[in-house]
Scaffold this active site. Structure first.
Site, mmCIF file in Angstrom:
data_model
loop_
_atom_site.group_PDB
_atom_site.id
_atom_site.type_symbol
_atom_site.label_atom_id
_atom_site.label_comp_id
_atom_site.label_asym_id
_atom_site.label_seq_id
_atom_site.Cartn_x
_atom_site.Cartn_y
_atom_site.Cartn_z
ATOM 1 N N ASP A 44 -9.023 9.302 10.818
ATOM 2 C CA ASP A 44 -8.750 9.115 9.390
ATOM 3 C C ASP A 44 -9.352 7.783 8.951
ATOM 4 O O ASP A 44 -8.696 6.977 8.295
ATOM 5 C CB ASP A 44 -7.240 9.146 9.144
ATOM 6 C CG ASP A 44 -6.887 9.504 7.701
ATOM 7 O OD1 ASP A 44 -7.758 10.031 6.995
ATOM 8 O OD2 ASP A 44 -5.743 9.261 7.294
ATOM 9 N N GLN A 67 4.420 4.387 2.919
ATOM 10 C CA GLN A 67 3.975 3.154 2.294
ATOM 11 C C GLN A 67 4.234 1.994 3.246
ATOM 12 O O GLN A 67 5.030 2.109 4.194
ATOM 13 C CB GLN A 67 4.648 2.924 0.950
ATOM 14 C CG GLN A 67 6.133 2.635 0.986
ATOM 15 C CD GLN A 67 6.709 2.511 -0.434
ATOM 16 O OE1 GLN A 67 6.222 3.131 -1.376
ATOM 17 N NE2 GLN A 67 7.763 1.716 -0.578
ATOM 18 N N ALA A 110 0.863 -1.181 0.000
ATOM 19 C CA ALA A 110 0.000 0.000 0.000
ATOM 20 C C ALA A 110 0.898 1.229 0.000
ATOM 21 O O ALA A 110 1.889 1.281 0.733
ATOM 22 C CB ALA A 110 -0.917 0.010 1.219
ATOM 23 N N LYS A 129 5.816 0.204 8.176
ATOM 24 C CA LYS A 129 5.429 1.479 7.562
ATOM 25 C C LYS A 129 6.652 2.393 7.507
ATOM 26 O O LYS A 129 7.332 2.580 8.513
ATOM 27 C CB LYS A 129 4.310 2.133 8.374
ATOM 28 C CG LYS A 129 3.789 3.437 7.785
ATOM 29 C CD LYS A 129 2.573 3.923 8.566
ATOM 30 C CE LYS A 129 1.997 5.197 7.975
ATOM 31 N NZ LYS A 129 0.777 5.637 8.702
ATOM 32 N N SER A 146 -0.245 8.904 0.787
ATOM 33 C CA SER A 146 0.345 10.221 0.551
ATOM 34 C C SER A 146 1.592 10.482 1.382
ATOM 35 O O SER A 146 2.475 11.232 0.967
ATOM 36 C CB SER A 146 -0.697 11.305 0.852
ATOM 37 O OG SER A 146 -1.159 11.192 2.191
ATOM 38 N N ILE A 147 1.710 9.863 2.542
ATOM 39 C CA ILE A 147 2.806 10.159 3.455
ATOM 40 C C ILE A 147 3.781 8.995 3.588
ATOM 41 O O ILE A 147 4.989 9.201 3.749
ATOM 42 C CB ILE A 147 2.250 10.546 4.843
ATOM 43 C CG1 ILE A 147 1.604 11.935 4.757
ATOM 44 C CG2 ILE A 147 3.323 10.529 5.916
ATOM 45 C CD1 ILE A 147 0.970 12.398 6.046
#
Length: 511
Positions: free
Chosen positions: A290, A139, A133, A155, A136-137
């Site tokens: 979020d 992966q 995945a 991450k 925006s910030i």
């Protein structure tokens, strides 16, 4: 760096939207009046040479937002959860912004791991996949710990993401300052405070140590919640730009066909998403802020798994009670009480008419009841609410921005699972239970007990504080009547405490 150089950035934004075809898409989605279309497109067209081309294979709006940068991508993520606002086709296009953005290489990710943890990534992980995945910030990679064989998610922040966000946020600050200067009427919306709030949220999201702490706290709060899971953080392999946590295996909550094929009840899942958010916001005062489709999966047993804890919301107990009373008033269709709560909390200026405000709220609430969600235009509803707030001089409540935004996102996710979901029917038992627990004799006793604990902490300092006050009083040049309000307040507190004890005792005996 919030100077006029940001004008270039803002001009480039409009030019990019125009060049990619996204300007027309956005104006159509929001049914912009003809004169607004003419002005915006007329201003943007001459500057197309400044536009960022983006990926010509992508649909116009995702293409433009991806080209413009991470802050704009965040905006697109919110719109992707609102098919009732932007239309189903556009919402589907925008979902690629949630977790299907262009990734960076595995080599760069492993280099970040080594830099942050001080150990070669291949020594820590026996397996380390290609990105599963890309948002925006950061992966995410699927990996396996060499020491234990545990399957984990790793991450990693995007290279240079801090600088990219800084540029966007600086441009937003400049735009907010210009808007507030040129349009005094906009100041009630507190544009600078809104951007400051966004800045704070983004700054926290760029430090994965804070996200790890958020996930840990959120997991502790929700460990007893049914149909809900939070992956466990592995602190040994987490740092500022890298976070390692348990792997979440499940079906993406945004893939309705896959959910149906797996035999999940989408109507039940939609209601549960909304219930969980309300419980976390009201019960805990700490919620996942979020909760779009890219940040949730459904486990084989039907549990909802939440991840990506970069944006979390916190509201204090007083605000929770106000929010619950407002929701409960709408649910009960008691618009007079909803209006009174707004005035009591200072959300509406005291010089406004409470009955007139209640009538305006009735015009907002009544169309909702007795209707399926797919017959309600949330776009028109939000537009009318804006008109009401402007009419009654309400100012933007910065402490509620994240709560309101998340409510919009969560409602969108729930309705994508069940288009006929009625948010009020789902919210009523959750809000009612919170009201019963938080407003009454037991709540009063808890509040007084907290006050007593605070007074106890200040106990050793109270004699000196009283002495200093008396000395200051005696040093005044002109005689003044003694201030008796401290004693009145003390007496009132003592009397209230005694009354509460009696009420509470009676309540316990009765039940």
């Amino acid at each position: 760096m919030r100077g006029p150089h940001n004008i270039i950035r803002l001009i480039r934004t409009g030019a990019t939207l125009e060049r990619t075809g996204a300007m027309g898409v956005v104006l159509d989605a929001f049914e912009a009046p003809r004169h607004v279309r003419m002005v915006l497109r007329g201003l943007a067209w001459p500057f197309q040479w400044l536009a960022i081309k983006g990926d010509p294979e992508a649909p116009p709006l995702p293409r433009a937002l991806t080209a413009l940068g991470p802050a704009y991508i965040k905006f697109g993520q919110v719109l992707s959860t609102r098919p009732d606002v932007v239309g189903g086709d556009l919402a589907t296009q925008l979902r690629v912004l949630q977790d299907k953005l262009p990734p960076f290489s595995v080599a760069e990710a492993k280099a970040a791991v080594q830099q942050e943890l001080g150990v070669n990534a291949d020594e820590i992980f026996s397996e380390f996949s290609e990105p599963v995945a890309a948002a925006s910030i950061a992966q995410v990679h699927r990996a396996r710990l060499a020491a234990t064989g545990e399957e984990v998610a790793v991450k990693v922040l995007r290279p240079g993401i801090e600088r990219a966000f800084r540029k966007d946020v600086d441009a937003f600050y400049f735009a907010a300052n210009v808007i507030a200067s040129l349009s005094p009427a906009s100041r009630r919306l507190r544009p600078m405070e809104v951007i400051e709030h966004f800045d704070g949220v983004v700054t926290g999201e760029l430090d994965l140590r804070l996200e790890s702490a958020s996930a840990s706290e959120f997991g502790a709060n929700t460990q007893d919640d049914e149909m809900f899971q939070v992956p466990t953080i592995n602190w040994a392999y987490s740092a500022k730009r890298v976070m390692t946590l348990g792997w979440a295996e499940g079906t993406p909550i945004g893939d309705n066909d896959a959910l149906d094929a797996a035999g999940h009840d989408r109507a039940k899942l939609g209601a549960r998403v909304l219930e969980l958010f309300l419980n976390h916001a009201l019960r805990d005062g700490y919620f996942h802020a979020d909760m779009h489709q890219g940040n949730m999966k459904v486990a084989a047993n039907g549990d909802i798994i939440a991840y990506d804890f970069g944006i979390m919301g916190h509201i204090d107990e007083y605000t929770r009670r106000v929010y619950a009373e407002i929701l409960f008033g709408f649910i009960q269709r008691d618009y007079k009480r909803v209006a009174e709560v707004h005035f009591e909390a200072g959300y509406v200026p005291a010089d406004q008419d409470v009955d007139e405000f209640a009538r305006a709220l009735r015009a907002v609430g009544e169309p909702i009841f007795g209707m399926d969600a797919d017959h309600i235009s949330m776009g028109r509803l939000l537009n009318y609410l804006f008109e009401v707030t402007e009419r009654f001089g309400m100012e933007t409540r910065t402490e509620l921005i994240l709560l309101q935004r998340t409510m919009v996102v969560v409602e969108g996710v729930a309705r994508s699972l069940d288009p006929h979901l009625n948010i009020w029917d789902v919210a009523k038992p959750v809000v009612s239970a919170y009201i019963q627990k938080s407003i009454g004799p037991r709540a009063l006793l808890r509040d007084l007990a907290k006050t007593a604990r605070v007074m106890t902490r200040f106990g050793p300092r109270l004699p000196a504080m009283v002495e200093a006050a008396l000395i200051a009083q005696s040093d005044q040049k002109e005689p003044a009547s003694p201030k008796v309000w401290p004693w009145v307040v003390s007496g009132a507190v003592a009397g209230a405490f005694a009354a509460a004890m009696l009420i509470g005792l009676g309540y316990e005996l009765w039940h």
